[in-house]
Design a protein around this motif. Structure first.
Motif, short mmCIF file in Angstrom:
data_model
loop_
_atom_site.label_atom_id
_atom_site.label_comp_id
_atom_site.label_asym_id
_atom_site.label_seq_id
_atom_site.Cartn_x
_atom_site.Cartn_y
_atom_site.Cartn_z
N GLU A 21 -17.59 -5.97 -17.88
CA GLU A 21 -17.54 -5.20 -16.65
C GLU A 21 -16.40 -5.70 -15.76
OE1 GLU A 21 -21.18 -3.90 -14.12
OE2 GLU A 21 -20.67 -5.94 -13.48
N ALA A 22 -15.52 -4.80 -15.36
CA ALA A 22 -14.48 -5.14 -14.39
C ALA A 22 -15.14 -5.30 -13.03
CB ALA A 22 -13.42 -4.04 -14.33
N ILE A 23 -14.68 -6.29 -12.25
CA ILE A 23 -15.25 -6.52 -10.92
C ILE A 23 -14.13 -6.66 -9.91
CG2 ILE A 23 -17.37 -7.58 -11.79
CD1 ILE A 23 -16.11 -10.31 -10.96
N ASP A 24 -14.47 -6.43 -8.65
CA ASP A 24 -13.47 -6.63 -7.59
C ASP A 24 -13.87 -7.78 -6.68
OD1 ASP A 24 -15.56 -5.45 -6.21
OD2 ASP A 24 -14.41 -3.73 -5.51
N ALA A 25 -14.79 -8.62 -7.13
CA ALA A 25 -15.20 -9.79 -6.36
C ALA A 25 -14.05 -10.78 -6.27
CB ALA A 25 -16.42 -10.44 -7.01
N HIS A 26 -14.05 -11.55 -5.20
CA HIS A 26 -13.04 -12.60 -5.02
C HIS A 26 -13.53 -13.86 -5.73
CE1 HIS A 26 -10.53 -15.25 -2.10
NE2 HIS A 26 -9.93 -15.11 -3.26
N ILE A 27 -12.79 -14.30 -6.76
CA ILE A 27 -13.14 -15.46 -7.57
C ILE A 27 -12.14 -16.58 -7.29
CG2 ILE A 27 -13.52 -16.33 -9.91
CD1 ILE A 27 -15.40 -14.01 -9.14
N GLU A 28 -12.67 -17.78 -7.00
CA GLU A 28 -11.82 -18.95 -6.77
C GLU A 28 -12.39 -20.14 -7.54
OE1 GLU A 28 -10.52 -18.92 -2.27
OE2 GLU A 28 -12.62 -18.30 -2.50
N ILE A 29 -11.47 -20.98 -8.02
CA ILE A 29 -11.85 -22.21 -8.70
C ILE A 29 -11.02 -23.35 -8.12
CG2 ILE A 29 -11.91 -23.43 -10.92
CD1 ILE A 29 -12.17 -20.64 -12.23
N VAL A 30 -11.71 -24.43 -7.72
CA VAL A 30 -11.05 -25.58 -7.11
C VAL A 30 -11.39 -26.83 -7.92
CG1 VAL A 30 -10.83 -27.00 -5.02
CG2 VAL A 30 -11.15 -24.51 -4.83
N TYR A 31 -10.36 -27.63 -8.22
CA TYR A 31 -10.55 -28.92 -8.88
C TYR A 31 -9.58 -29.93 -8.27
CZ TYR A 31 -10.60 -32.64 -12.31
OH TYR A 31 -10.69 -33.87 -12.91
N GLN A 32 -10.10 -31.10 -7.91
CA GLN A 32 -9.30 -32.16 -7.29
C GLN A 32 -8.56 -31.63 -6.06
OE1 GLN A 32 -9.05 -35.60 -8.26
NE2 GLN A 32 -10.90 -34.94 -9.32
N GLY A 33 -9.23 -30.74 -5.33
CA GLY A 33 -8.67 -30.20 -4.10
C GLY A 33 -7.60 -29.14 -4.30
N ILE A 34 -7.32 -28.78 -5.55
CA ILE A 34 -6.30 -27.78 -5.86
C ILE A 34 -6.97 -26.48 -6.29
CG2 ILE A 34 -4.43 -27.18 -7.46
CD1 ILE A 34 -3.66 -30.14 -7.42
N LYS A 35 -6.50 -25.39 -5.74
CA LYS A 35 -7.01 -24.08 -6.14
C LYS A 35 -6.39 -23.73 -7.50
CE LYS A 35 -8.07 -21.20 -2.96
NZ LYS A 35 -8.10 -20.16 -1.91
N ILE A 36 -7.18 -23.89 -8.53
CA ILE A 36 -6.73 -23.63 -9.90
C ILE A 36 -6.62 -22.14 -10.17
CG2 ILE A 36 -7.35 -23.94 -12.36
CD1 ILE A 36 -6.52 -26.57 -11.02
N ALA A 37 -7.50 -21.34 -9.56
CA ALA A 37 -7.49 -19.90 -9.77
C ALA A 37 -7.94 -19.18 -8.51
CB ALA A 37 -8.40 -19.53 -10.94
N ASP A 38 -7.38 -17.99 -8.32
CA ASP A 38 -7.72 -17.15 -7.17
C ASP A 38 -7.42 -15.71 -7.58
OD1 ASP A 38 -8.02 -15.88 -4.72
OD2 ASP A 38 -6.87 -17.39 -3.61
N THR A 39 -8.46 -14.88 -7.70
CA THR A 39 -8.24 -13.52 -8.17
C THR A 39 -9.27 -12.55 -7.62
OG1 THR A 39 -7.82 -12.18 -10.15
CG2 THR A 39 -9.67 -13.73 -10.26
N LYS A 40 -8.89 -11.30 -7.61
CA LYS A 40 -9.80 -10.18 -7.39
C LYS A 40 -9.69 -9.22 -8.57
CE LYS A 40 -10.16 -10.22 -2.40
NZ LYS A 40 -10.02 -9.44 -1.16
N GLY A 41 -9.18 -9.74 -9.69
CA GLY A 41 -8.98 -8.91 -10.88
C GLY A 41 -9.70 -9.42 -12.11
N ALA A 42 -10.89 -9.97 -11.93
CA ALA A 42 -11.62 -10.57 -13.04
C ALA A 42 -12.51 -9.55 -13.75
CB ALA A 42 -12.47 -11.73 -12.53
N TYR A 43 -13.03 -9.98 -14.86
CA TYR A 43 -14.08 -9.29 -15.60
C TYR A 43 -15.26 -10.24 -15.67
CZ TYR A 43 -10.88 -5.74 -17.46
OH TYR A 43 -10.00 -4.71 -17.61
#
Length: 160
Positions: A21-43
């Motif tokens: 399912e395609a989603i328009d949710a805002h997805i973020e991933i943080v590791y060691q204080g760094i934003k590894i991922a930031d998207t609104k184009g996930a599945y």
């Protein structure tokens, strides 16, 4: 499209075989204080008894922190998965992200999209909510407050 406001869902209403399912949710991933991922184009992949697994487009992932590693696994629905380590400075997380370079036809849209285990990260977020990792070290689902279980991976669920 899955809307921004997360409505209550039971993982027991998810299908088997799973669906993409395609989603328009805002997805973020943080590791060691760094934003590894930031998207609104996930599945997300939805499968009976499992919280969703989120797959992020590589263009929205800081790929300089991901290191391809040897080894693979096989999913009866999606095909052969390959893995990444994440390295930030001298901190290395082993095989904490995975992707399908040539998924099955039904999951073709997530070719090279990347999923992450939530537990070793500082935080994985869906629309600003920090997720809870799916129980069990094998599973990569993300639990948000709108989900109703029980969830595969909890004690006693191996035979489900």
């Amino acid at each position: 499209m899955f809307n921004q406001k997360l409505e209550q869902e039971s993982v027991w209403d998810y299908p088997r075989p799973p669906k993409l399912e395609a989603i328009d949710a805002h997805i973020e991933i943080v590791y060691q204080g760094i934003k590894i991922a930031d998207t609104k184009g996930a599945y997300r992949v939805l499968e009976t008894s499992h919280p969703p697994v989120y797959y992020l487009p590589p263009d929205d992932v800081q790929m300089e922190y991901l290191i391809p590693v040897s080894g693979q696994s096989f999913c009866e629905w999606k095909g052969v998965a390959k893995y990444y380590n994440i390295q930030v400075g001298d901190q290395v997380l082993s095989k904490v992200a995975w992707y399908y370079p040539e998924p099955t036809e039904k999951f073709g849209a997530i070719a090279h999209y990347i999923a992450f285990y939530a537990s070793p990260m500082d935080g994985c977020y869906v629309n600003g909510e920090k997720v809870t990792p799916q129980p069990g070290n094998f599973y990569g689902g993300w639990i948000t407050s709108n989900l109703i279980g029980p969830f595969k991976g909890e004690p006693g669920s191996w035979g489900w």
